[in-house]
Design an enzyme around this catalytic site. Sequence first.
Site: not given
Length: 637
Positions: A51, A452, A470
Amino acid sequence: KESDGGSSSGSESSKDSSRCSTPVLDADRHERLREKMRRRQDAGDKWFSLEFFPPRTANAAVNLISRFDRMGAGGPLFIDVTWHPAGDPGSDKETSSMIIANTAVNYCGLETILHMTCCNQTKDDITGHLQKAKRLGLKNIMALRGDPIGEEWEEEVDGFNYAVDLVKHIRNEFDDYFDICVAGYPKGHPEAESYEADLRHLKEKVLAGADFIITQLFFRSETFLKFMKDCQAIGITCPIIPGIFPIQGYHSLRQLVKLSKLEVPQEIKDVIEPIKDNDAAIRNYGVELAVSMCRELLDSGMVHGLHFYTLNREVATTDVLKRLGIWKEDPRRPLPWAVSAHPKRRVEDVRPIFWASRPKSYIYRTQEWDDFPNGRWGNSSSPAFGELKDYYLFYLKSKSPREELLKMWGEELTGEESVFEVFTCYITGEPNKNGHKVTCMPWNDDPLATETNLLKEQLEKVNRRGILTINSQPNINGKPSTDPIVGWGPSGGYVFQKAYLEFFTSSEIVMALLKVLKKYELRVNYHIVNVKGQNITNAPDLQPNAVTWGIFPGREIIQPTVVDPVSFLSWKDEAFALWIEQWAKLYEEESPSRMIIQYIHDNYYLVNLVDNDFPLENCLWQVVDDTFELLNSPTQE
């Protein structure tokens, strides 16, 4: 799969071709929350939910959304967002309950319950909020009376005075669209005539249409277990989830106890009073207490799920969950990209790779799409992306404040090489010359993906030379779908990838690259474009190229990631704009630093390369090496 001759009508469009019958990988996306809960319960699984409350400021909203992403990684069944009548909860403000819940569902991919109270609202107000919630893709409501604004509850004219009336209203107006949760009070509601009377009221809420119950916090496991037995004894059969509050500080405990009108057991007071000024000690005690209470609940065999009141903090709750062994951080994903939980997007199973590191902006730009999207990539002539002008939106902004970004990307730039250096530091993880690590970039607000790392050495080499990457992925030829680095989808499958590289670079390098690419004409697909939209490509007209796919038992091939010529031109606008919106604007208007970024924006090209021969070794590094060799050769004009 053969598609010609297989259709019942000759006029079938590409959108309705066999490609669309690909079953969605994750059945979870179709199930309602109450079904997920039942399924997990029947399987004997242990699960948790979290919550949160809406933040007070826009900056706190940015932090909360990144907390959703981090805590979402542990695998909560759902989260819920509280409703504060004083905070304009149904509005479009970034701090409203409605918009925070909308962001959690759409942009963070979390199953979400929106609290709604009767407080200060007419029947029409409530209907309006529910209609808006439905439009935003919210499917679950926690129906509450709410705390009175003053000391005593005042009658709501044209409104509701009890949660049961709100439950009936939701069922009358929206039939079975929403899953409805209600609150239970293990010690009885403080305003109820008696504990027994409160149980009868709870049963009324369930009979009126509530699907499950979350309880108020309590301090002893036996309190909850007795409550659960008492509920069952009077015929309440829906799931009842205990509300767990790990004590995190003296003041937050006092505040919560005051609000909920609960009594803290003496044995807890005796421990806490002497250490009330030592936050770390209180938190450690709170974690120990929560872990032992949760263990007792789970060991009882009556409890399968735990609901945590986080107070918008993550350390204590995450600690408890890890120690209970129900924090399930799985690097594997249902698909290679972050899936949205909006019901409209449930059939989405393919995306262009360009937004891999900016999934929230992709979702934002495709929010108006009404059909997703397998058909869209048959012929991609009109994907019709919305524009992205709203970089300032709290879920599209960088999580890091301006001062941090300047430390990472340079208080002052002295030339294009300063920019190369920033990209290189991001790839290597090494600190920059001022000792600061570069943990994000305008095109990726997160640290590098694990896959990567497989390319790290090569990426470092090319970034140093002005190939400013990128986006990239290694080639993969039939790795098991359970692989912790590149795996995705259900187990028992195999995943494949073509090597992909996307980067900005100077026009000089592009000229040499084009000459080199002639040698790789059949093997390497390329798209090269500048900010003005001058576009050079060898891709067949408007045809997408699948760059990721998976093969799973009993299913068609899934192709969740494509390089698509039309989408690339739409992405190009965003990719170039990020130079200015997120980087150049850190500096004064006429400053040299700003001029350097502006120069790159105006003169560089955005390039993407795909090596189609995925079973062979990735040739893209050779393409780059050949390009620099050509540039440096004495015969180069």
